[in-house]
Scaffold this motif. Structure first.
Motif, PDB file in Angstrom:
ATOM      1  N   GLN A  78       0.838  -1.203   0.000  1.00 14.98           N
ATOM      2  CA  GLN A  78       0.000   0.000   0.000  1.00 14.98           C
ATOM      3  C   GLN A  78       0.868   1.247   0.000  1.00 14.98           C
ATOM      4  O   GLN A  78       0.547   2.242  -0.647  1.00 14.98           O
ATOM      5  CB  GLN A  78      -0.945  -0.006   1.211  1.00 14.98           C
TER       6      GLN A  78
ATOM      7  N   ARG B 268       0.924   3.459  -3.132  1.00 14.76           N
ATOM      8  CA  ARG B 268       0.127   4.569  -2.605  1.00 14.76           C
ATOM      9  C   ARG B 268      -1.339   4.356  -2.950  1.00 14.76           C
ATOM     10  O   ARG B 268      -2.030   5.235  -3.427  1.00 14.76           O
ATOM     11  CB  ARG B 268       0.640   5.902  -3.150  1.00 14.76           C
ATOM     12  N   ASN B 269      -1.751   3.132  -2.729  1.00 13.06           N
ATOM     13  CA  ASN B 269      -3.112   2.742  -3.060  1.00 13.06           C
ATOM     14  C   ASN B 269      -3.689   1.989  -1.877  1.00 13.06           C
ATOM     15  O   ASN B 269      -3.167   0.954  -1.475  1.00 13.06           O
ATOM     16  CB  ASN B 269      -3.062   1.835  -4.305  1.00 13.06           C
ATOM     17  N   PRO B 270      -4.773   2.509  -1.289  1.00 14.58           N
ATOM     18  CA  PRO B 270      -5.314   1.876  -0.077  1.00 14.58           C
ATOM     19  C   PRO B 270      -5.941   0.508  -0.342  1.00 14.58           C
ATOM     20  O   PRO B 270      -6.236  -0.214   0.605  1.00 14.58           O
ATOM     21  CB  PRO B 270      -6.370   2.875   0.402  1.00 14.58           C
TER      22      PRO B 270
END
Lengths: 327, 259
Positions: free
Chosen positions: A76, A80-82
């Motif tokens: 994550q 940078r991706n939840p």
């Protein structure tokens, strides 16, 4: 829960979870009996249950859960991706395919470690493919991961399709559901070096993940080698999640959930998410595994099924929250 | 702190992308203490030139030299300590508190293990004070307004006390007050000896604050020199295809009026 308090809560949950996991099962061992079996002359029945069944199972739950939590937090941060999780880059599917190949060709029946060994090989191959095809950017890496996952899933379907007997197909399906039942010391010891090597790779990305908070251009201007960071994160995931999946089967949602649980309490800084996420991943999987033993079902409730069932509502919550906060 | 000797040279930079030439033989020299405004129409290659000068993009031909050493031969961590770079519309991807985001600017200064040493923590405090971020110190960086975020990013870039600052459109999207504040800070920074290069679209602000201008058009450098000499009505007509009236370029009362 504050930054000071979480280690205490985590420690309390761990101790309670470990006692529950050692005590719960077809035969209930209360703490007095557990303590007695350690000091009494061996072999006694409680000792055998504890040493041969419950202890390796408990340790595996902790190791696999920690691996999923750590890898989810690293991915994550990297992407940078939840919604990123270990399954996203094809690693889990690769490990599953490797293990299924071992079952399919009957290797697993003749040699117990064939499934984990081929599982780790599959995970590494999938990660190498994702990295080769998807090098160059975050988006291309996610897309490559999706393609590799698809390829591995197709392989799994093919194995089911061509399964020599209904019994083999059944064995493959149940293995895919994910479980820690009847895993022993040999599987744990086989997986351990890969888990540790993977953890080291993932932990070394910590500072780069922090810098990536500012985006790739600024991170690079701060002296971060982005390609190296990608390689470490993916290799670390392949080694650790590959080995974990090869032993336990596919277990979803822990890697997605754990980082989100701890992130608000460590100020959202990616490097500070890693360790708490690993610890809460371990706690989540330990309790989930205990729950599979406590929930009365005629067939054994599989661990992967339970984490998916319990994790899906969380996923829905995450999506609705993103919808609210997205511009 | 920076020394006036800092010297960044570009020699014949060529960058090609998918058959198009983005930069076509750009050569220029930048020195410490200068505030150079990089101007040019959209698509003229400003961002690409910034990335090449920052050492983030390797050109297809030519080289960038910092104090006599090609960038390619400078260790990435050493370079990161000396040069700060701000891309266009920088943003924080996680809701980090402002003070931690500013501290990320110290990444190349951190010891191999452990947290922020006290000496570096003091630099974060100083940067937060200098950029008037005290009230936002613990606020998540994702909730800052455009003007506050621009200040916070500048604090992030300068907390490591770099000798060079390369900022790609640092004033984009700012209201006049924040734009004035931003360019004032860049100008003051150059006044203290730092090499500052910023791509700008606000020609009046460039005319007033930049000591030098570099003008790009279709990947070529068409002018580079002191603002008073480089900024002329003829250049604006040639490069931007607009008619403009330029008065007092290079002074604090300069104006660029489009006619």
């Amino acid at each position: 829960m504050s930054a000071r308090l979480w280690p205490l809560i985590a420690a309390a949950l761990l101790v309670l979870g470990v006692l529950l996991s050692l005590g719960t099962g077809a035969v209930w061992l209360d703490p007095a009996l557990l303590a007695g079996s350690v000091v009494s002359p061996k072999p006694s029945l409680p000792w055998l249950i504890l040493w041969e069944l419950r202890l390796p199972r408990t340790l595996l739950a902790l190791l696999v859960g920690a691996t999923l939590g750590l890898s989810g937090a690293a991915l994550q941060g990297l992407l940078r991706n939840p919604l990123a999780e270990p399954g996203l880059l094809g690693v889990s599917a690769g490990a599953a395919l490797g293990a299924v190949v071992a079952i399919y060709f009957g290797l697993a029946a003749s040699f117990a470690l064939a499934a984990p060994l081929l599982g780790i090989t599959g995970a590494l191959a999938a990660a190498a493919l994702t990295l080769t095809v998807g090098r160059g950017g975050t988006l291309t890496m996610i897309l490559a991961g999706a393609a590799v996952s698809g390829l591995m899933a197709a392989g799994l379907s093919l194995a089911l399709n061509l399964a020599p007997s209904p019994w083999a197909a059944y064995e493959i399906t149940t293995w895919l559901l994910g479980s820690l039942t009847d895993r022993g010391w040999d599987q744990l010891l086989l997986a351990l070096p890969f888990l540790l090597a993977g953890w080291v790779c993932l932990a070394t990305t910590a500072r780069a993940l922090d810098a990536l908070t500012l985006g790739e251009a600024q991170a690079e201007s701060l002296g971060i080698d982005i390609s190296r960071t990608r390689l470490l994160a993916l290799a670390g995931t392949a080694l650790s999640v590959g080995a974990a999946t090869a032993v336990s089967g596919a277990i979803g949602f822990i890697g997605l959930l754990a980082p989100h649980l701890v992130r608000p309490f460590v100020g959202h800084q990616p490097s500070r998410v890693l360790l708490p996420s690993a610890i809460f991943g371990a706690i989540l999987l330990l309790y989930a595994d205990v729950a599979t033993r406590l929930i009365p079902t005629t067939q054994e409730l599989k661990l992967g099924v339970l984490t998916s069932l319990a994790g899906t509502p969380f996923f829905f919550w995450l999506v609705t929250r993103l919808r609210r906060t997205a511009p | 702190m920076s020394t006036p000797q800092t010297r960044l040279e570009a020699h014949g930079i060529v960058v090609r992308r998918g058959g198009r030439t983005i930069l076509d033989g750009v050569s220029l020299v930048l020195e410490g203490g200068q505030f150079t405004g990089l101007i040019g129409p959209n698509g003229s290659g400003k961002s690409t030139l910034m990335a090449v000068l920052a050492g983030l993009l390797v050109p297809d031909a030519g080289e960038v030299v910092l104090d006599g050493v090609p960038l390619a031969r400078i260790d990435r961590r050493t370079l990161a300590r000396r040069r700060a770079y701000l891309p266009q519309s920088p943003r924080a991807e996680w809701p980090l508190p402002v003070e931690r985001m500013v501290a990320l600017g110290l990444t190349p200064h951190l010891p191999a293990f452990g947290g922020l040493p006290a000496a570096l923590a003091a630099r974060v405090d100083a940067a937060i004070a200098q950029f008037d971020l005290g009230a936002h110190r613990y606020q998540p960086a994702t909730t800052l307004s455009g003007g506050e975020l621009a200040r916070a990013m500048l604090a992030r870039a300068l907390v490591g006390e770099p000798e060079l600052l390369l900022a790609d459109e640092p004033l984009a999207g700012l209201d006049p007050r924040h734009a004035l504040d931003g360019i004032g800070r860049l100008s003051a920074l150059a006044g203290r000896g730092t090499l500052v290069l910023a791509s700008l679209h606000e020609l009046t602000l460039a005319a007033r604050h930049a000591t030098r201008l570099a003008v790009l058009r279709e990947g070529r450098l068409v002018a580079c020199g002191p603002t008073a000499e480089a900024l002329t009505a003829g250049m604006l007509h040639e490069v931007f295809e607009v008619n403009a009236c330029v008065t007092g370029a290079g002074t604090r009362t300069a104006s660029v009026d489009f006619t």
